[in-house]
Design a protein around this motif. Structure first.
Motif, PDB file in Angstrom:
ATOM      1  N   ILE A 130      49.025  61.594  21.401  1.00 53.94           N
ATOM      2  CA  ILE A 130      50.373  61.195  20.998  1.00 53.94           C
ATOM      3  C   ILE A 130      50.834  59.965  21.775  1.00 53.94           C
ATOM      4  CG2 ILE A 130      52.800  61.917  20.965  1.00 53.94           C
ATOM      5  CD1 ILE A 130      51.837  64.760  20.479  1.00 53.94           C
ATOM      6  N   ALA A 131      50.402  59.841  23.028  1.00 55.14           N
ATOM      7  CA  ALA A 131      50.814  58.694  23.848  1.00 55.14           C
ATOM      8  C   ALA A 131      50.299  57.369  23.294  1.00 55.14           C
ATOM      9  CB  ALA A 131      50.332  58.873  25.290  1.00 55.14           C
ATOM     10  N   GLN A 132      49.323  57.415  22.379  1.00 58.01           N
ATOM     11  CA  GLN A 132      48.810  56.190  21.757  1.00 58.01           C
ATOM     12  C   GLN A 132      49.579  55.801  20.499  1.00 58.01           C
ATOM     13  OE1 GLN A 132      44.253  55.802  21.902  1.00 58.01           O
ATOM     14  NE2 GLN A 132      44.562  58.007  21.929  1.00 58.01           N
ATOM     15  N   ALA A 133      50.492  56.647  20.054  1.00 62.09           N
ATOM     16  CA  ALA A 133      51.234  56.349  18.829  1.00 62.09           C
ATOM     17  C   ALA A 133      52.125  55.132  19.028  1.00 62.09           C
ATOM     18  CB  ALA A 133      52.070  57.557  18.420  1.00 62.09           C
ATOM     19  N   PRO A 134      52.311  54.307  18.013  1.00 62.61           N
ATOM     20  CA  PRO A 134      53.159  53.112  18.138  1.00 62.61           C
ATOM     21  C   PRO A 134      54.567  53.466  18.610  1.00 62.61           C
ATOM     22  CG  PRO A 134      51.920  53.062  16.086  1.00 62.61           C
ATOM     23  CD  PRO A 134      51.699  54.424  16.669  1.00 62.61           C
ATOM     24  N   GLY A 135      55.037  52.721  19.601  1.00 64.70           N
ATOM     25  CA  GLY A 135      56.393  52.906  20.099  1.00 64.70           C
ATOM     26  C   GLY A 135      56.565  53.998  21.122  1.00 64.70           C
ATOM     27  N   VAL A 136      55.482  54.718  21.465  1.00 66.06           N
ATOM     28  CA  VAL A 136      55.576  55.832  22.408  1.00 66.06           C
ATOM     29  C   VAL A 136      55.201  55.361  23.813  1.00 66.06           C
ATOM     30  CG1 VAL A 136      54.608  58.068  23.058  1.00 66.06           C
ATOM     31  CG2 VAL A 136      55.152  57.589  20.668  1.00 66.06           C
ATOM     32  N   LEU A 137      56.047  55.683  24.784  1.00 65.70           N
ATOM     33  CA  LEU A 137      55.747  55.425  26.189  1.00 65.70           C
ATOM     34  C   LEU A 137      54.892  56.546  26.753  1.00 65.70           C
ATOM     35  CD1 LEU A 137      56.102  53.983  28.923  1.00 65.70           C
ATOM     36  CD2 LEU A 137      58.262  55.245  29.193  1.00 65.70           C
ATOM     37  N   GLU A 138      55.343  57.779  26.578  1.00 66.61           N
ATOM     38  CA  GLU A 138      54.606  58.934  27.068  1.00 66.61           C
ATOM     39  C   GLU A 138      55.068  60.166  26.306  1.00 66.61           C
ATOM     40  OE1 GLU A 138      55.459  59.483  31.173  1.00 66.61           O
ATOM     41  OE2 GLU A 138      57.580  59.033  30.961  1.00 66.61           O
ATOM     42  N   ALA A 139      54.286  61.247  26.461  1.00 66.07           N
ATOM     43  CA  ALA A 139      54.596  62.471  25.723  1.00 66.07           C
ATOM     44  C   ALA A 139      54.211  63.690  26.542  1.00 66.07           C
ATOM     45  CB  ALA A 139      53.853  62.482  24.387  1.00 66.07           C
ATOM     46  N   ALA A 140      54.917  64.764  26.299  1.00 64.72           N
ATOM     47  CA  ALA A 140      54.562  66.072  26.851  1.00 64.72           C
ATOM     48  C   ALA A 140      54.559  67.072  25.712  1.00 64.72           C
ATOM     49  CB  ALA A 140      55.552  66.498  27.925  1.00 64.72           C
ATOM     50  N   VAL A 141      53.645  68.019  25.783  1.00 64.02           N
ATOM     51  CA  VAL A 141      53.514  69.019  24.734  1.00 64.02           C
ATOM     52  C   VAL A 141      53.539  70.398  25.369  1.00 64.02           C
ATOM     53  CG1 VAL A 141      52.058  69.907  22.862  1.00 64.02           C
ATOM     54  CG2 VAL A 141      52.184  67.445  23.286  1.00 64.02           C
ATOM     55  N   ARG A 150      54.422  71.173  15.717  1.00 59.33           N
ATOM     56  CA  ARG A 150      55.261  71.699  14.632  1.00 59.33           C
ATOM     57  C   ARG A 150      56.710  71.255  14.792  1.00 59.33           C
ATOM     58  NH1 ARG A 150      50.564  72.877  13.947  1.00 59.33           N
ATOM     59  NH2 ARG A 150      49.804  74.395  12.441  1.00 59.33           N
ATOM     60  N   GLU A 151      57.076  70.817  15.995  1.00 62.27           N
ATOM     61  CA  GLU A 151      58.401  70.265  16.242  1.00 62.27           C
ATOM     62  C   GLU A 151      58.263  69.032  17.122  1.00 62.27           C
ATOM     63  OE1 GLU A 151      61.422  72.781  17.798  1.00 62.27           O
ATOM     64  OE2 GLU A 151      61.227  74.293  16.203  1.00 62.27           O
ATOM     65  N   TRP A 152      59.174  68.074  16.903  1.00 58.27           N
ATOM     66  CA  TRP A 152      59.205  66.841  17.686  1.00 58.27           C
ATOM     67  C   TRP A 152      60.594  66.685  18.307  1.00 58.27           C
ATOM     68  CZ3 TRP A 152      54.840  63.724  18.079  1.00 58.27           C
ATOM     69  CH2 TRP A 152      53.810  63.989  17.164  1.00 58.27           C
ATOM     70  N   HIS A 153      60.628  66.276  19.573  1.00 61.09           N
ATOM     71  CA  HIS A 153      61.885  66.008  20.267  1.00 61.09           C
ATOM     72  C   HIS A 153      61.757  64.656  20.960  1.00 61.09           C
ATOM     73  CE1 HIS A 153      63.136  70.288  19.911  1.00 61.09           C
ATOM     74  NE2 HIS A 153      61.830  70.497  19.995  1.00 61.09           N
ATOM     75  N   ILE A 154      62.708  63.782  20.735  1.00 61.11           N
ATOM     76  CA  ILE A 154      62.725  62.474  21.403  1.00 61.11           C
ATOM     77  C   ILE A 154      63.711  62.553  22.559  1.00 61.11           C
ATOM     78  CG2 ILE A 154      63.198  60.021  21.121  1.00 61.11           C
ATOM     79  CD1 ILE A 154      62.421  60.366  18.162  1.00 61.11           C
ATOM     80  N   ILE A 155      63.224  62.327  23.784  1.00 61.27           N
ATOM     81  CA  ILE A 155      64.040  62.476  24.985  1.00 61.27           C
ATOM     82  C   ILE A 155      63.982  61.195  25.818  1.00 61.27           C
ATOM     83  CG2 ILE A 155      63.778  64.980  25.043  1.00 61.27           C
ATOM     84  CD1 ILE A 155      61.613  64.654  27.136  1.00 61.27           C
ATOM     85  N   ASP A 156      64.867  61.112  26.815  1.00 62.92           N
ATOM     86  CA  ASP A 156      64.974  59.886  27.619  1.00 62.92           C
ATOM     87  C   ASP A 156      63.873  59.764  28.659  1.00 62.92           C
ATOM     88  OD1 ASP A 156      67.238  59.086  26.222  1.00 62.92           O
ATOM     89  OD2 ASP A 156      68.588  60.130  27.593  1.00 62.92           O
ATOM     90  N   GLU A 157      63.493  60.878  29.284  1.00 62.78           N
ATOM     91  CA  GLU A 157      62.449  60.840  30.302  1.00 62.78           C
ATOM     92  C   GLU A 157      61.862  62.224  30.481  1.00 62.78           C
ATOM     93  OE1 GLU A 157      65.386  61.329  34.202  1.00 62.78           O
ATOM     94  OE2 GLU A 157      64.149  59.529  33.971  1.00 62.78           O
ATOM     95  N   LEU A 158      60.666  62.277  31.094  1.00 59.14           N
ATOM     96  CA  LEU A 158      59.991  63.538  31.345  1.00 59.14           C
ATOM     97  C   LEU A 158      60.149  63.933  32.811  1.00 59.14           C
ATOM     98  CD1 LEU A 158      56.622  62.897  29.455  1.00 59.14           C
ATOM     99  CD2 LEU A 158      58.581  64.211  28.638  1.00 59.14           C
TER     100      LEU A 158
END
Length: 272
Positions: free
Chosen positions: A190-201, A246-254
């Motif tokens: 997911i971290a390679q997706a366009p516009g993504v800085l980082e991700a947690a699952v 199954r769900e996506w959440h866009i947040i400010d920081e991890l």
């Protein structure tokens, strides 16, 4: 402002995969490459990030494996060129085996198992956790030959020549409809997706599938507003069905530890 790595004439670097992704996301595209001699890192990098960081530093990063409890490193990737998905074979003097996390039996073939490291407490393994005899006791296993093994809680799998690949923490691998899904590997994709800085699952309970992945994503600075439909499409194109959030959440920081590791339990608590 402090001196830059170029001004300091830095030649070596060692860091986790998560800070590497953050550096890539925040580095101008036109930046002149550095001239490092060695870059070591821990935890898997996606192939695209591995190549991109190699171009930035002037040398492809090489993955190693170790933890505070093993005192020094246990293994490293000896591939030429380095691979993004290998922690390699143990160093001379290091004895490693992969165990079933539940039965403690040694696994065979390419099935993932928990990394166990043989050694002597207080010498090449840590002595104990301060004031925590229960956790210390759970962290060691003595076999029938009297050899003591540190149970690291990390999962790896071995290929046909004995090279190890890091899979994730034992509690980072969940069953989704009977299939093993590594949350760490899903995050790297997911971290390679366009516009993504980082991700947690994280793994969320599901009445039908046992657990399903839920993704929490931070946008790159200056990127267009992230679109959940686009992220879902990216996941469909790059992840197996069981691994797709199954769900996506866009947040400010991890939330992170002091060394940059993601605190998944904090994410779940903040959204519950």
């Amino acid at each position: 402002m402090g001196l830059t790595p170029r001004e300091l004439e830095v030649t070596h670097a060692s860091l986790f995969a998560a800070p590497i992704r953050m550096i890539l996301a925040r580095t101008p595209g036109a930046m002149e490459p550095l001239k490092l001699e060695h870059v070591w890192y821990a935890q898997n990098l996606a192939p695209a990030h591995h190549q991109e960081f190699g171009q930035l530093t002037g040398v492809l990063p090489r993955q190693l494996y170790g933890m505070t409890e093993t005192i020094a490193i246990v293994s490293y990737d000896r591939s030429q060129p380095p691979r993004p998905d290998r922690i390699g074979r143990p160093l001379p003097g290091r004895d490693v085996k992969l165990l079933d996390p539940v039965t403690r039996d040694e696994v065979t073939g390419e099935a993932p198992g928990m990394i166990a490291v043989a050694g002597t407490r207080g010498k090449d393994l840590f002595l104990e956790y301060l004031d925590d005899t229960v956790t210390t006791s759970r962290s060691f296993l003595t076999d029938d030959s009297g050899i003591e093994w540190l149970l690291t809680g990390d999962l790896a799998k071995s290929d046909e020549i004995g090279d190890l690949s890091f899979v994730g923490r034992v509690d980072d691998v969940v069953k989704v409809s009977g299939e093993n899904v590594s949350l760490t590997e899903v995050e790297a994709v997911i971290a390679q997706a366009p516009g993504v800085l980082e991700a947690a699952v994280i793994a969320a309970p599901d009445p039908i599938r046992d657990f399903v992945p839920h993704a929490y994503v931070v946008a790159r600075s200056g990127a267009k507003e992230l679109d959940i439909d686009s992220l879902s499409t990216w996941a469909e194109q790059n992840l197996a069905p069981s691994a797709r959030p199954r769900e996506w959440h866009i947040i400010d920081e991890l939330p992170r530890t002091s060394v940059g590791k993601i605190r998944r339990f904090k994410i779940g608590a903040s959204e519950s």
